[in-house]
Design a protein around this motif. Structure first.
Motif, PDB file in Angstrom:
ATOM      1  N   LEU A 112      42.346  41.550  53.328  1.00  0.00           N
ATOM      2  CA  LEU A 112      43.054  40.592  52.486  1.00  0.00           C
ATOM      3  C   LEU A 112      44.119  41.317  51.662  1.00  0.00           C
ATOM      4  CD1 LEU A 112      39.906  38.649  51.219  1.00  0.00           C
ATOM      5  CD2 LEU A 112      41.555  37.836  52.918  1.00  0.00           C
ATOM      6  N   ARG A 113      45.164  40.601  51.284  1.00  0.00           N
ATOM      7  CA  ARG A 113      46.186  41.173  50.414  1.00  0.00           C
ATOM      8  C   ARG A 113      45.783  40.883  48.966  1.00  0.00           C
ATOM      9  NH1 ARG A 113      52.712  40.521  50.827  1.00  0.00           N
ATOM     10  NH2 ARG A 113      52.330  42.090  52.410  1.00  0.00           N
ATOM     11  N   VAL A 114      45.887  41.892  48.111  1.00  0.00           N
ATOM     12  CA  VAL A 114      45.491  41.766  46.705  1.00  0.00           C
ATOM     13  C   VAL A 114      46.662  42.136  45.814  1.00  0.00           C
ATOM     14  CG1 VAL A 114      43.804  42.402  44.958  1.00  0.00           C
ATOM     15  CG2 VAL A 114      43.161  42.469  47.372  1.00  0.00           C
ATOM     16  N   LEU A 115      46.959  41.284  44.843  1.00  0.00           N
ATOM     17  CA  LEU A 115      47.977  41.561  43.837  1.00  0.00           C
ATOM     18  C   LEU A 115      47.321  41.591  42.472  1.00  0.00           C
ATOM     19  CD1 LEU A 115      50.867  39.182  45.004  1.00  0.00           C
ATOM     20  CD2 LEU A 115      50.602  41.626  45.488  1.00  0.00           C
ATOM     21  N   LEU A 116      47.857  42.432  41.606  1.00  0.00           N
ATOM     22  CA  LEU A 116      47.343  42.503  40.231  1.00  0.00           C
ATOM     23  C   LEU A 116      48.285  41.756  39.296  1.00  0.00           C
ATOM     24  CD1 LEU A 116      45.413  43.793  38.056  1.00  0.00           C
ATOM     25  CD2 LEU A 116      47.175  45.577  37.841  1.00  0.00           C
ATOM     26  N   LEU A 117      47.728  40.842  38.526  1.00  0.00           N
ATOM     27  CA  LEU A 117      48.456  40.211  37.430  1.00  0.00           C
ATOM     28  C   LEU A 117      48.072  40.956  36.161  1.00  0.00           C
ATOM     29  CD1 LEU A 117      50.150  37.869  36.163  1.00  0.00           C
ATOM     30  CD2 LEU A 117      47.983  36.634  35.915  1.00  0.00           C
ATOM     31  N   ALA A 118      49.091  41.434  35.441  1.00  0.00           N
ATOM     32  CA  ALA A 118      48.794  42.239  34.257  1.00  0.00           C
ATOM     33  C   ALA A 118      49.807  41.965  33.161  1.00  0.00           C
ATOM     34  CB  ALA A 118      48.807  43.734  34.606  1.00  0.00           C
ATOM     35  N   ALA A 119      49.367  42.210  31.919  1.00  0.00           N
ATOM     36  CA  ALA A 119      50.259  42.115  30.761  1.00  0.00           C
ATOM     37  C   ALA A 119      50.752  43.515  30.426  1.00  0.00           C
ATOM     38  CB  ALA A 119      49.517  41.516  29.578  1.00  0.00           C
ATOM     39  N   SER A 120      52.059  43.611  30.098  1.00  0.00           N
ATOM     40  CA  SER A 120      52.655  44.913  29.813  1.00  0.00           C
ATOM     41  C   SER A 120      53.001  45.021  28.337  1.00  0.00           C
ATOM     42  CB  SER A 120      53.912  45.096  30.673  1.00  0.00           C
ATOM     43  OG  SER A 120      54.599  46.270  30.292  1.00  0.00           O
ATOM     44  N   ALA A 128      51.229  45.732  43.249  1.00  0.00           N
ATOM     45  CA  ALA A 128      50.153  46.419  43.943  1.00  0.00           C
ATOM     46  C   ALA A 128      49.170  47.020  42.951  1.00  0.00           C
ATOM     47  CB  ALA A 128      50.727  47.515  44.828  1.00  0.00           C
ATOM     48  N   PRO A 129      47.878  46.695  43.054  1.00  0.00           N
ATOM     49  CA  PRO A 129      46.889  47.253  42.122  1.00  0.00           C
ATOM     50  C   PRO A 129      46.840  48.772  42.155  1.00  0.00           C
ATOM     51  CG  PRO A 129      45.958  45.398  43.328  1.00  0.00           C
ATOM     52  CD  PRO A 129      47.272  45.716  43.969  1.00  0.00           C
ATOM     53  N   ASP A 130      46.962  49.365  43.352  1.00  0.00           N
ATOM     54  CA  ASP A 130      46.843  50.818  43.448  1.00  0.00           C
ATOM     55  C   ASP A 130      48.072  51.529  42.913  1.00  0.00           C
ATOM     56  OD1 ASP A 130      48.047  49.525  45.591  1.00  0.00           O
ATOM     57  OD2 ASP A 130      47.747  51.178  46.965  1.00  0.00           O
ATOM     58  N   THR A 158      47.701  45.875  31.000  1.00  0.00           N
ATOM     59  CA  THR A 158      46.340  45.393  30.805  1.00  0.00           C
ATOM     60  C   THR A 158      45.999  44.447  31.941  1.00  0.00           C
ATOM     61  OG1 THR A 158      46.578  45.528  28.404  1.00  0.00           O
ATOM     62  CG2 THR A 158      44.770  44.165  29.268  1.00  0.00           C
ATOM     63  N   PRO A 159      45.062  44.785  32.828  1.00  0.00           N
ATOM     64  CA  PRO A 159      44.727  43.916  33.955  1.00  0.00           C
ATOM     65  C   PRO A 159      44.250  42.549  33.461  1.00  0.00           C
ATOM     66  CG  PRO A 159      43.711  46.082  34.205  1.00  0.00           C
ATOM     67  CD  PRO A 159      44.243  46.020  32.811  1.00  0.00           C
ATOM     68  N   VAL A 160      44.768  41.483  34.055  1.00  0.00           N
ATOM     69  CA  VAL A 160      44.379  40.125  33.697  1.00  0.00           C
ATOM     70  C   VAL A 160      43.641  39.441  34.840  1.00  0.00           C
ATOM     71  CG1 VAL A 160      45.238  37.838  33.042  1.00  0.00           C
ATOM     72  CG2 VAL A 160      46.259  39.895  32.035  1.00  0.00           C
ATOM     73  N   ALA A 161      44.140  39.620  36.078  1.00  0.00           N
ATOM     74  CA  ALA A 161      43.485  38.961  37.215  1.00  0.00           C
ATOM     75  C   ALA A 161      43.899  39.635  38.519  1.00  0.00           C
ATOM     76  CB  ALA A 161      43.841  37.478  37.254  1.00  0.00           C
ATOM     77  N   LEU A 162      43.030  39.497  39.508  1.00  0.00           N
ATOM     78  CA  LEU A 162      43.350  39.907  40.877  1.00  0.00           C
ATOM     79  C   LEU A 162      43.636  38.650  41.691  1.00  0.00           C
ATOM     80  CD1 LEU A 162      40.634  42.660  41.564  1.00  0.00           C
ATOM     81  CD2 LEU A 162      43.055  43.013  41.037  1.00  0.00           C
ATOM     82  N   ALA A 208      50.224  32.082  33.562  1.00  0.00           N
ATOM     83  CA  ALA A 208      51.117  33.221  33.755  1.00  0.00           C
ATOM     84  C   ALA A 208      51.610  33.308  35.202  1.00  0.00           C
ATOM     85  CB  ALA A 208      50.402  34.517  33.370  1.00  0.00           C
ATOM     86  N   LEU A 209      50.706  33.071  36.146  1.00  0.00           N
ATOM     87  CA  LEU A 209      51.110  33.084  37.555  1.00  0.00           C
ATOM     88  C   LEU A 209      52.149  32.002  37.843  1.00  0.00           C
ATOM     89  CD1 LEU A 209      47.658  33.685  39.318  1.00  0.00           C
ATOM     90  CD2 LEU A 209      49.604  35.254  39.301  1.00  0.00           C
ATOM     91  N   ALA A 210      51.907  30.816  37.296  1.00  0.00           N
ATOM     92  CA  ALA A 210      52.846  29.716  37.511  1.00  0.00           C
ATOM     93  C   ALA A 210      54.212  30.045  36.922  1.00  0.00           C
ATOM     94  CB  ALA A 210      52.279  28.435  36.899  1.00  0.00           C
ATOM     95  N   ALA A 211      54.215  30.684  35.732  1.00  0.00           N
ATOM     96  CA  ALA A 211      55.485  31.037  35.104  1.00  0.00           C
ATOM     97  C   ALA A 211      56.242  32.084  35.922  1.00  0.00           C
ATOM     98  CB  ALA A 211      55.234  31.561  33.690  1.00  0.00           C
TER      99      ALA A 211
END
Length: 795
Positions: A409-417, A386-388, A431-435, A329-332
């Motif tokens: 560190l910088r944190v991004l949330l990968l999520a499905a909508s 942004a996770p928050d 739905t959170p998938v990965a940080l 998903a990140l690569a896409a």
């Protein structure tokens, strides 16, 4: 909205050549610096040169060449001014070529960046976030394209653009990508004049220059009556012969003209440009150098300023599903972004796009929303941001993101909508998938830069769009301690916001409009604010700050609105920029004190002599001949003003400047000038033998007056040079010794018409000079207390 894919391939090389030949290119000057010919004219044909030139010709008519020595001022003023400004022009022009925005133009021969003036009518120009619209045009392709036109229209909200919509030069892209066809180029473009003004090399529109102009206006009011009175009394009442009357008149008029004040100001500005240019710092508006001297708050973005722009993926913590699913998903997502920002570029560097994922909808990243997304049909709807912002603050995933961010560190949330990403309800339920954990490298020179500002009593506010905890952790690592606040809790009312800014140092999750509001709030509390930034989200704050400082690698829009561009992208250059501003304004204030003191005492002396001449006949006394010939006032200026002023104008000076330039200069120059003029007049009266005096007695009286003038004027120099450093004290002593040499050598006594042999007159002159020096010293101490500035003799 997403437009259908356009097949437009742009113009052929032959079509481009034809449009250039027809004059349908964007042929506007790269910069509006003055031409060399204009610089020469501006420095030669000045009002001051004209006055001195006329007086010089008058002196030549008398046949006294030595008294025409002041004519060298015309040559010196012109040559020095021309050389420095031409050097500054060349420096600016070279840097401007490096720092200019280069549009990406699509032609049949390929897509490449070109200089703005190489764009021709009907060219197709590709645009993305942060790009500036360089010519007027019509959108032909767009993918969630949003344009900010606030710099032109004042409209605060970005405007979504569809195919067929017009775009105006001077606006910039805040989100999405697209292309437009150039419909108006060159002078026809909407913002051609605006763009020209934004990059103009100018010596006006600054508090310093305006203050000097006000002072010069005041001097003009004094010069006219004093000059007319001197001409009348010396030519028609003294009866000493036309030659002596002319020389006395010229001797009175020459020192009234503050011939070096404007010159030294221009030189100080021009040398500032050259020095900053050597550090790869482009000054787009010259008065910015002056403004830097007054800066007491620096608002700095974190990314690209305290940290380096590039990032790398440090780790991916999977929250739901498998690592492979998250990686795919990140690569896409990275592969679907045609203009990736720094975060997405780091992901693109770590992953390769998977086959078979077809984009069905996109939502670009926006500073206001803090997320972007792509829908892939059967592969689902994916968002990253942004996770928050995307998560419930009470969730475990949000807590974990906060914990990681606390490490800087910088944190991004990968999520499905659950909704398509371009739906008005997006991002919907996620739905959170990965940080995704991104690592930014702190600039190695950032700590030293912050320490410099702390030592100079310049406050630093870090305002960033990143997570507040992460921003605070980075600032803490760099030694910038203070309270951190999430900007979503900032009050909107300006006075309340200003109070909060006084208490907090670091701010995270700051929106672009909040950055602008922060600048305004700080200004409302009397602060002079410098804003640094490199992104499109910094543009509005950069524009409204007292001094906007953009990074050379930043977006074209940020570079276009900033007054100063750091082409080497080094935050550590900023202390040198601030130091140069302080040098310029602090030294000009010193120089102004010297020149204006000379004008005041010259006008006063002329008035006193003139009034005595008018009253002499009714009182039965002899009218006074003006004490000095032109050569006397010329040598008096050499070491009390001319050479010291030149050295002081270019010397280091790190003292922060404050408003009130005119008041400070006048409170120093007026009392000092009155003391010098009065003391000189008293000394001359004591040595004057009347109109029947021999030539020797007249020379002795003039010499006595000159001795008093030099003692008091040198003490003015001694006061202006404070606080002392060894070289400043040496400058004062060397200047005094130069006059001792001039007054003791027989050759100089003869050439400069000096005769100190009358011990009575000379002793009286020295005594009056000592009293005058004591009065100037007393005024310096009283003035310091009046202005609330602690008097300092030594640095």
């Amino acid at each position: 909205m997403t437009s259908p894919v356009s097949e437009a391939v742009g113009l052929s090389d032959a079509e481009v050549a034809q449009r250039v030949a027809d004059g349908r290119s964007n042929n506007v000057p790269e910069r509006t610096t003055r031409s060399v010919a204009h610089i020469v004219r501006a420095n030669v044909f000045t009002r001051i040169n004209a006055i001195l030139g006329v007086l010089f010709i008058i002196v030549l008519i008398t046949g006294s060449l030595i008294n025409g020595l002041f004519g060298l001022l015309i040559v010196a003023n012109s040559v020095i001014g021309m050389v420095q400004e031409i050097r500054a022009k060349r420096t600016l022009d070279k840097l401007a070529i490096i720092g200019q925005a280069k549009p990406l133009v699509r032609r049949q021969s390929g897509t490449r960046t070109v200089a703005p003036e190489e764009v021709v009518l009907d060219d197709i120009i590709e645009i993305g976030p942060g790009d500036q619209i360089v010519v007027d045009g019509e959108v032909i392709e767009e993918q969630n394209l949003e344009i900010d036109e606030s710099l032109l229209t004042g409209e605060a909200d970005p405007i979504a653009k569809d195919p067929g919509d017009a775009v105006m030069s001077g606006s910039f892209v805040v989100a999405g990508t697209g292309a437009y066809r150039a419909t108006k180029v060159g002078a026809d473009a909407y913002a051609a004049q605006l763009a020209a003004e934004a990059s103009k090399f100018t010596l006006v529109k600054s508090e310093l220059r305006n203050g000097i102009n006000r002072i010069l206006q005041l001097i003009t009011y004094l010069l006219v009556p004093a000059g007319l009175l001197t001409i009348y009394t010396q030519m028609f009442t003294t009866n000493v012969g036309w030659r002596e009357s002319v020389l006395a008149t010229v001797g009175a008029l020459v020192p009234m003209v503050p011939e070096g004040l404007v010159l030294m100001t221009s030189i100080a500005f021009a040398v500032g440009v050259i020095r900053l240019g050597q550090r790869q710092c482009l000054v787009q508006e010259l008065p910015a150098i002056e403004g830097l001297a007054r800066v007491d708050v620096v608002c700095a973005d974190k990314t690209g300023t305290l940290t380096e722009s590039g990032m790398r993926v440090s780790d991916v913590e999977v929250l739901d599903g498998t690592p492979e699913r998250a990686a795919t998903a990140l690569a896409a997502l990275a592969g679907a972004d045609p203009r990736p920002n720094a975060s997405m570029q780091a992901i693109a560097d770590a992953y390769h796009p998977p086959p078979g994922w077809t984009v069905t909808a996109t939502a670009p990243f926006k500073s206001a929303t803090k997320w972007s997304g792509v829908s892939y049909g059967e592969h689902g709807n994916w968002v990253i941001g942004a996770p928050d912002v995307l998560l419930d603050p009470a969730s475990a995933a949000a807590a974990r993101a906060e914990q990681i961010g606390a490490q800087g560190l910088r944190v991004l949330l990968l999520a499905a909508s659950d909704v398509v990403v371009d739906d008005p309800a997006a991002p919907g339920h996620v739905t959170p998938v990965a940080l995704v954990i991104l690592e930014q490298k702190v600039r190695p020179d950032a700590r030293a830069t912050l320490e410099y500002f702390a030592a100079q009593n310049v406050a630093v506010k870090v305002i960033s769009g990143d997570n507040a905890v992460s921003v605070g952790a980075v600032a803490d690592k760099l030694g910038l301690h203070g309270e951190t606040m999430d900007a979503r809790r900032l009050p909107e009312e300006r006075s309340q916001l200003a109070d909060v800014l006084d208490s907090y140092t670091t701010f995270g999750r700051v929106r672009p409009d909040q950055k602008r509001a922060i600048v305004h709030a700080l200004q409302s509390h009397g602060h002079t604010v410098a804003m640094t930034g490199d992104g499109v989200n910094d543009v509005l704050a950069l524009k409204d700050a007292d001094i906007g400082v953009a990074m050379g690698a930043g977006s074209p829009a940020s570079r276009a609105v900033a007054q100063i561009v750091l082409l080497d992208n080094k935050f550590a250059t900023l202390p040198y920029v601030v130091g140069e501003g302080r040098r310029v304004i602090g030294n000009i204030e010193r120089v102004a004190n010297l020149f204006l003191t000379k004008t005041v005492y010259s006008v006063l002396l002329a008035l006193l002599v003139g009034l005595e001449c008018l009253l002499a006949k009714p009182l039965g006394a002899d009218p006074l001949v003006y004490p000095f010939q032109p050569i006397h006032v010329t040598i008096a200026a050499w070491f009390t003003i001319g050479i010291p002023a030149f050295i002081l104008s270019l010397a280091p000076n790190n003292e922060r400047a404050y408003p009130g330039f005119v008041r400070r200069v006048l409170t120093a120059a007026l009392p000092s000038g009155l003391v010098v003029g009065t003391a000189t007049f008293v000394s001359y009266l004591g040595a004057y033998h009347g109109r029947q005096a021999t030539a020797v007695e007249q020379d002795q009286a003039s010499t006595a007056a000159l001795i008093t003038l030099l003692i008091t004027a040198l003490w003015v120099l001694a006061v202006v040079a404070r606080p002392y450093q060894w070289w400043r004290l040496a400058l004062v002593i060397a200047s005094a010794l130069a006059y001792v040499v001039i007054f003791t050598l027989p050759w100089t006594q003869h050439k400069f018409l000096l005769d100190p042999s009358n011990l009575g007159a000379t002793s009286f002159a020295i005594g009056v000079g000592a009293v005058g020096a004591a009065a100037i010293e007393a005024n310096w101490w009283m003035r310091a207390r009046t202005l609330g500035v602690p008097p300092r003799l030594w640095r």
